[in-house]
Write a protein that holds these residues in place. Sequence first.
Motif, mmCIF file in Angstrom:
data_model
loop_
_atom_site.group_PDB
_atom_site.id
_atom_site.type_symbol
_atom_site.label_atom_id
_atom_site.label_comp_id
_atom_site.label_asym_id
_atom_site.label_seq_id
_atom_site.Cartn_x
_atom_site.Cartn_y
_atom_site.Cartn_z
ATOM 1 N N GLY A 17 0.702 -1.134 -0.098
ATOM 2 C CA GLY A 17 -0.211 -0.022 -0.044
ATOM 3 C C GLY A 17 0.965 1.473 -0.034
ATOM 4 O O GLY A 17 1.847 1.443 0.859
ATOM 5 N N SER A 18 0.818 2.029 -1.145
ATOM 6 C CA SER A 18 1.686 2.939 -1.218
ATOM 7 C C SER A 18 1.021 4.517 -1.564
ATOM 8 O O SER A 18 -0.030 4.336 -2.303
ATOM 9 N N LYS B 169 -8.599 0.394 -1.338
ATOM 10 C CA LYS B 169 -7.935 -0.457 -2.132
ATOM 11 C C LYS B 169 -6.527 -0.898 -1.491
ATOM 12 O O LYS B 169 -6.018 -2.086 -1.489
ATOM 13 N N ASN B 170 -5.859 0.177 -1.056
ATOM 14 C CA ASN B 170 -4.442 -0.080 -0.331
ATOM 15 C C ASN B 170 -4.694 -0.685 0.766
ATOM 16 O O ASN B 170 -3.727 -1.617 1.212
ATOM 17 N N GLU C 109 -5.053 -4.340 -0.233
ATOM 18 C CA GLU C 109 -3.677 -5.022 -0.676
ATOM 19 C C GLU C 109 -2.725 -5.220 0.413
ATOM 20 O O GLU C 109 -1.979 -5.914 0.637
ATOM 21 N N CYS D 145 4.301 -3.428 -8.289
ATOM 22 C CA CYS D 145 3.292 -2.814 -7.379
ATOM 23 C C CYS D 145 1.852 -4.023 -7.190
ATOM 24 O O CYS D 145 1.708 -4.770 -8.179
ATOM 25 N N GLY D 146 1.336 -3.741 -6.278
ATOM 26 C CA GLY D 146 0.077 -4.905 -6.135
ATOM 27 C C GLY D 146 -0.993 -4.560 -6.791
ATOM 28 O O GLY D 146 -1.691 -3.601 -6.581
ATOM 29 N N GLU E 292 -1.029 2.581 -11.134
ATOM 30 C CA GLU E 292 -0.236 1.714 -10.695
ATOM 31 C C GLU E 292 1.299 1.923 -11.554
ATOM 32 O O GLU E 292 2.287 1.752 -10.946
ATOM 33 N N GLU F 41 2.618 4.668 -9.650
ATOM 34 C CA GLU F 41 3.238 4.005 -8.222
ATOM 35 C C GLU F 41 4.546 3.570 -8.529
ATOM 36 O O GLU F 41 5.546 3.732 -7.696
ATOM 37 N N LYS G 44 8.466 4.442 -7.178
ATOM 38 C CA LYS G 44 9.340 3.434 -6.554
ATOM 39 C C LYS G 44 10.766 3.300 -7.493
ATOM 40 O O LYS G 44 11.633 2.658 -6.721
HETATM 41 MG MG MG Z 1 0.492 -0.589 -4.141
#
Ligand code: MG
Length: 470
Positions: free
Chosen positions: A292-293, A315-316, A319, A440-441, A451, A454, A458
């Motif tokens: 979760g980010s 959602k996070n 996840e 990412c999840g 995503e 995200e 990262k």
């Molecule tokens: Mg994520």
Amino acid sequence: MIVLTVSYETEEYDELLAAVQKANKLRRNILFSLTERVGRTDPLSFYYRGQAQFSGARFFWQNETGNQIIAGLGQAVKIDADKEGSRVKNVRNRWREILDTAVLSGVSGGEGTGPLLLGGFSFDPKTKPSGLWHRFGAGLFYIPALSLTDFHGQTYLTINLACSAGDDPEKLMDRLQEMKKNIPGKLGTIPISRERLIEKKEKEPDEWKRTVQRAVYRMTASDLDKIVLARALELVFDDPINSESVMGRLREQQKGNFIFSLESSGDCFLGATPERLVRKRGNELFSTCLAGSIIRGKDEASDKLLGDELLKDPKNRLEHQYVVSAIKEALERLCKSLSVPDEPIVMKNKHIQHLYTPVQGTCDPDVSVFDVIDRLHPTPALGGVPTDKAVIWIRENEKLERGLYASPIGWADAFGNGEFAVGIRSALIHGKKATLFAGCGVLQDSIPEKEYEETAVKFRPMLSAFGVKL
Ligand SMILES: [Mg+2]
Ligand SMILES: C=C(O[C@H]1C=CC=C(C(=O)O)[C@@H]1O)C(=O)O
């Protein structure tokens, strides 16, 4: 310089002799390991200085608090993880066998000192490492020839020698003496990287987004609940990359993270990961649920708002919850007691914030850190839910070779302690080229563009460590 005295009239010679006699009697190799306390030395400078003698066979580790730093140079004994199926158990068993007959000499400095097993596994043993990762195989583990550990400000040096049946003890003693004379010590100047970026290549971003969309369809239509998808970014420089200056920057910039590097011949896998897989201290186990980010804010107020938004985002939270449930279930089977907080908190790193649930337990005395890895890897922070199906989906659909990315990397000692992080926020350096990885999840309600963004965030820790302007 680290200066050690050498004499044949010592206990250490008798112990080396004992190791050779054991090797003769058992007709197998015996590990002789000598540990001494030395003056305070930064293991990163030992690592830097070890380049001339041990280039291509170095390991570095710094835990998240920075109070435990380990550098390993050279390979006294290599353990082959390249067998399919139970590779983690193979490594565990081999390490146990070696320790069962090893002769330990000198002082005991406790956790993370003495003979160490250093290395990492690849993400998925069923994908054959090809081009990019061919030097790492399904995993790479070794007992270094030399290691230096700084633990709570005290520094210990270990020299390891493999003694074979028929070895001449005098010659081994000479070798030990030679090694002692050539121990890489303190560093005069930190290497400065001069290489310049000439190309930054994102690998097929649109195709990657389509893969995310396909994962979403797949999850809507089946019992798959989560799939972690990764993508790669390539940097090309005009000169071979100086991995050491990248390490130096990671250490400066990514406080609170695990800093690691593992070399294999000319290649170097390195990174700064926020995610502990397991720390084992005696019978105590620690693990980290991290998934979760959200980005960092520009000032304190907006940063806090973003953190709060992350904590509330369904959602996070879902996840993240998949990771908590899986780690809890896996550790319950190994632990007599286990503590898992009900709610996550926010972990703030330089470039990103995550949902974070720390887990702590007490395991049975015969559990090894490798048993824990065997149960945990890959957690749904890196694989998905259910694990087996998600890993197959990744194997068949993700268009990159993960190698050691998103995989356990770390160390184990002879006293039942060890620590492994998950090799994310990482890159593989090969000559002038660096391949960066970020994943990412993905859940049923993932939006491919989000995503994608995200994963872009990262990449930042590594981009910044490579000196690329963000
Ligand atoms: Mg994520
Ligand atoms: C797979 C990665 O991150 C994992 C760890 C923390 C948060 C994650 C996420 O929010 O998607 C990922 O599960 C990566 O950084 O490459």
